[in-house]
Design a protein around this motif. Structure first.
Motif, short mmCIF file in Angstrom:
data_model
loop_
_atom_site.label_atom_id
_atom_site.label_comp_id
_atom_site.label_asym_id
_atom_site.label_seq_id
_atom_site.Cartn_x
_atom_site.Cartn_y
_atom_site.Cartn_z
N GLU A 99 1.13 -1.43 0.10
CA GLU A 99 -0.18 -0.28 0.16
C GLU A 99 1.24 1.18 0.12
O GLU A 99 0.48 2.34 -0.87
N SER A 100 2.32 1.23 0.98
CA SER A 100 2.99 2.12 0.67
C SER A 100 3.19 2.28 -0.15
O SER A 100 3.87 3.43 -1.06
N ALA A 101 3.86 1.11 -0.91
CA ALA A 101 5.25 1.36 -2.29
C ALA A 101 3.64 1.90 -3.19
O ALA A 101 4.11 2.71 -4.36
N LEU A 102 2.58 1.45 -3.10
CA LEU A 102 1.49 2.19 -4.44
C LEU A 102 1.95 4.09 -4.40
O LEU A 102 0.94 3.99 -5.88
N GLU A 114 -0.67 -1.45 -13.73
CA GLU A 114 1.21 -0.92 -13.91
C GLU A 114 1.27 -1.23 -13.10
O GLU A 114 2.88 -1.33 -12.35
N ARG A 115 1.07 -0.12 -12.33
CA ARG A 115 1.35 0.32 -10.92
C ARG A 115 1.94 -0.88 -9.59
O ARG A 115 3.25 -0.72 -9.25
N LEU A 116 1.31 -2.42 -9.91
CA LEU A 116 1.43 -2.99 -8.81
C LEU A 116 2.16 -3.84 -9.25
O LEU A 116 3.35 -4.24 -8.64
N ASN A 117 2.29 -3.28 -10.54
CA ASN A 117 3.33 -4.29 -11.73
C ASN A 117 4.79 -4.22 -10.87
O ASN A 117 5.66 -4.39 -11.00
N VAL A 122 9.90 -4.25 -8.25
CA VAL A 122 10.84 -3.97 -7.33
C VAL A 122 11.16 -4.64 -5.95
O VAL A 122 12.41 -4.65 -5.32
N SER A 123 10.52 -5.22 -5.58
CA SER A 123 9.92 -6.40 -4.21
C SER A 123 10.63 -7.26 -4.86
O SER A 123 11.50 -7.59 -4.36
N SER A 124 10.63 -7.96 -6.22
CA SER A 124 11.40 -9.17 -6.87
C SER A 124 12.22 -9.10 -6.56
O SER A 124 13.59 -10.37 -6.04
#
Length: 202
Positions: A99-102, A114-117, A122-124
């Motif tokens: 949620e913070s990253a989005l 696209e934001r979720l992707n 980044v996390s992956s």
């Protein structure tokens, strides 16, 4: 968490946790239904508070700070990256991280999907570099392969000169930073291309 931090997640069992607490195994079932629920509680406690990015300017700086804090949390608990994957139910503290990253990409022209992707990329990447730098995080290894492979490549540098050179000089930190910057460069290109007026928008 203490057991997992010291010995890896495979050392965690209802019996072991009960012994650490001076309880019987059956006594633990008053608090959690099974090991899966115990692991879920561990994850929720270990992830900590999600980053507050409100004081950081710009989507790129926000994602860099998010990645820095995610990496720090995973360094503190090396078992987290391998277990926070797959189709599963997240607790509220863990859900607060994506949620913070989005929120960092909220003002960009990227679509919600696209934001979720983007934050998944980044996390992956952070997850992958942590797995490579944390011996024994994969259950099918004993944690000794990386130094052995490096020594073998250095001994056979005449056959594998490029690999030998990179293994002799690379570190997890530079790998992580290079990959993160490459991902963010790509996102910046996509965002800039959509933001820039086309020939018919002058």
């Amino acid at each position: 968490m203490k057991v997992a931090d010291a010995e890896g997640l495979e050392a965690v069992s209802m019996q072991r946790v009960a012994a650490e607490l001076g309880l019987t195994k059956m006594a633990l079932y008053r608090y959690v239904n099974d090991k899966a629920e115990l692991i879920a509680v561990m994850i929720e406690a270990a992830v900590g508070q999600a980053p507050d990015l409100s004081g950081v300017s710009g989507w790129r700086a926000k994602l860099e700070e998010y990645a820095r804090q995610l990496s720090a949390a995973w360094r503190l608990h090396p078992w987290l990256p391998s277990i926070t994957v797959g189709d599963r139910v997240m607790g509220p503290r863990e859900a607060a991280w994506p949620e913070s990253a989005l929120s960092a990409l909220a003002g960009t022209p990227l679509t919600e999907h696209e934001r979720l992707n983007a934050i998944t990329l980044v996390s992956s990447h952070i997850r992958a570099t942590h797995a490579a730098a944390s011996p024994g995080t994969q259950t099918w290894t004993d944690g000794n392969a990386a130094p052995i492979m490096r020594d073998l490549l250095l001994l056979n540098a005449d056959r594998f000169p490029l690999l030998a050179t990179t293994h002799a000089t690379s570190t997890a930190t530079t790998t992580q930073e290079f990959g993160l910057h490459a991902i963010l460069d790509g996102l910046e290109h996509a965002i800039t291309r959509r933001t820039r007026p086309g020939p018919d928008q002058d």
